[in-house]
Design an enzyme around this catalytic site. Structure first.
Site, mmCIF file in Angstrom:
data_model
loop_
_atom_site.group_PDB
_atom_site.id
_atom_site.type_symbol
_atom_site.label_atom_id
_atom_site.label_comp_id
_atom_site.label_asym_id
_atom_site.label_seq_id
_atom_site.Cartn_x
_atom_site.Cartn_y
_atom_site.Cartn_z
ATOM 1 N N LYS A 141 59.006 41.254 34.171
ATOM 2 C CA LYS A 141 59.437 40.294 33.153
ATOM 3 C C LYS A 141 60.864 39.812 33.409
ATOM 4 O O LYS A 141 61.775 40.618 33.613
ATOM 5 C CB LYS A 141 59.337 40.965 31.781
ATOM 6 C CG LYS A 141 59.627 40.065 30.584
ATOM 7 C CD LYS A 141 59.425 40.850 29.291
ATOM 8 C CE LYS A 141 59.596 39.987 28.062
ATOM 9 N NZ LYS A 141 59.401 40.761 26.814
ATOM 10 N N GLU A 154 51.240 43.678 26.250
ATOM 11 C CA GLU A 154 52.556 44.249 26.532
ATOM 12 C C GLU A 154 52.707 45.574 25.786
ATOM 13 O O GLU A 154 52.146 45.764 24.698
ATOM 14 C CB GLU A 154 53.636 43.258 26.072
ATOM 15 C CG GLU A 154 55.048 43.643 26.432
ATOM 16 C CD GLU A 154 56.077 42.613 25.983
ATOM 17 O OE1 GLU A 154 57.170 42.582 26.569
ATOM 18 O OE2 GLU A 154 55.792 41.840 25.041
ATOM 19 N N CYS A 192 54.991 37.680 27.424
ATOM 20 C CA CYS A 192 55.563 37.466 26.088
ATOM 21 C C CYS A 192 56.616 36.361 26.009
ATOM 22 O O CYS A 192 56.286 35.184 25.970
ATOM 23 C CB CYS A 192 56.106 38.785 25.559
ATOM 24 S SG CYS A 192 56.321 38.825 23.750
#
Length: 279
Positions: free
Chosen positions: A120, A43, A163
């Protein structure tokens, strides 16, 4: 059944996209000794500075970055996953409002083409007992649509996540329903939360879903307040740790994804068939 050679690149990205790109290219060239079919980047790989995200997304450097990744992928016949990159446009082409961006995982094929994108959905708006103290991704990032993304590479089904997604097991159940054999988690996990939960969460997702989990993380100090945990790691469908880097250094992590081994685990313990709730 199929196998896939996967390499993860761990580094300490900063606020200078050109410097980050140069470092990535050096590490990816070093990774070629493993003959990777898929290279994973973490990321925030080309920019670790939330305030510059929109300008990078709209600027000419993004095209230079994507061109460099496409050329490398085509030249070396490997897929590349850019763990996240700020995008000013949504997948439908509409512009993200309020100066924010989408935090997008971009999969580039061995032909140099963008073949999959995952935006995301879980944003890190939390308080952490570290020097940064508070994180509020929603100030700079617009969440993506609630749509899991998978892509098939050489008979291996790749699931995409980023994440903070790792803390939401129901998301990974959706990826399993789409057939994912391996799920990747490009991350910038903080050092504090990483010490507490990084390995536990990745191992749990691998065991409960009987799949490969590969976490590719940022590492070290990015500025005076932001430290990430490193420890890029791969877990097998049995929860075995296959390979792991340390918490500070840039490096290359290699593992092989073997769908035959995954099928053996699922056959011996058919957990998916035994589920009785939310099935």
């Amino acid at each position: 059944m199929s196998k896939l050679s996967v390499v993860s690149i761990q580094l300490t990205s900063g606020a200078d996209w050109q410097s980050n790109l140069d470092t990535v290219l050096v590490l990816m060239n070093a990774a070629l000794e493993h003959s990777p079919r898929l290279i994973l980047l973490p990321e925030n790989v080309f920019l670790f500075d939330a305030k510059q995200m929109r300008s990078l997304a709209e600027g000419e450097p993004t095209q230079r970055i994507l061109t460099a990744m496409s050329e490398f992928a085509r030249q070396h016949q490997t897929f590349i996953l850019i763990g996240s990159h700020p995008m000013a446009q949504r997948p439908d082409g509409s512009l993200v409002a309020d100066g924010r961006v989408r935090q997008s995982s971009l999969l580039i094929s061995d032909q140099g083409e963008l073949v999959a994108r995952y935006d995301k959905i879980h944003l890190f708006d939390v308080q952490v007992a570290d020097k940064a103290a508070q994180y509020q991704e929603s100030r700079f990032i617009e969440p993506g649509e609630l749509s899991p993304v998978v892509y098939m590479i050489d008979g291996v089904c790749l699931g995409l996540s980023i994440c903070y997604d790792l803390r939401f097991p129901e998301f990974y159940r959706q990826l399993m329903a789409l057939g994912a054999d391996v799920v990747v988690v490009p991350s910038a996990f903080t050092h504090r939360t990483g010490q507490a939960h990084w390995h536990a969460l990745l191992q749990a997702r691998s065991i409960e879903n009987q799949c490969y989990m590969i976490g590719v993380n940022q590492a070290g100090w990015h500025n005076e307040t932001r430290q990430t945990y490193g420890n890029s790691v791969a877990y097998s469908p049995w929860g075995e740790q296959l390979a792991c880097l340390d918490d500070q250094q840039a490096g290359v992590l290699h593992c092989d994804v073997d769908t035959d081994y995954r099928q053996q685990i699922k056959t011996a313990m058919p957990c998916a068939e035994h589920r009785r709730i939310f099935h």
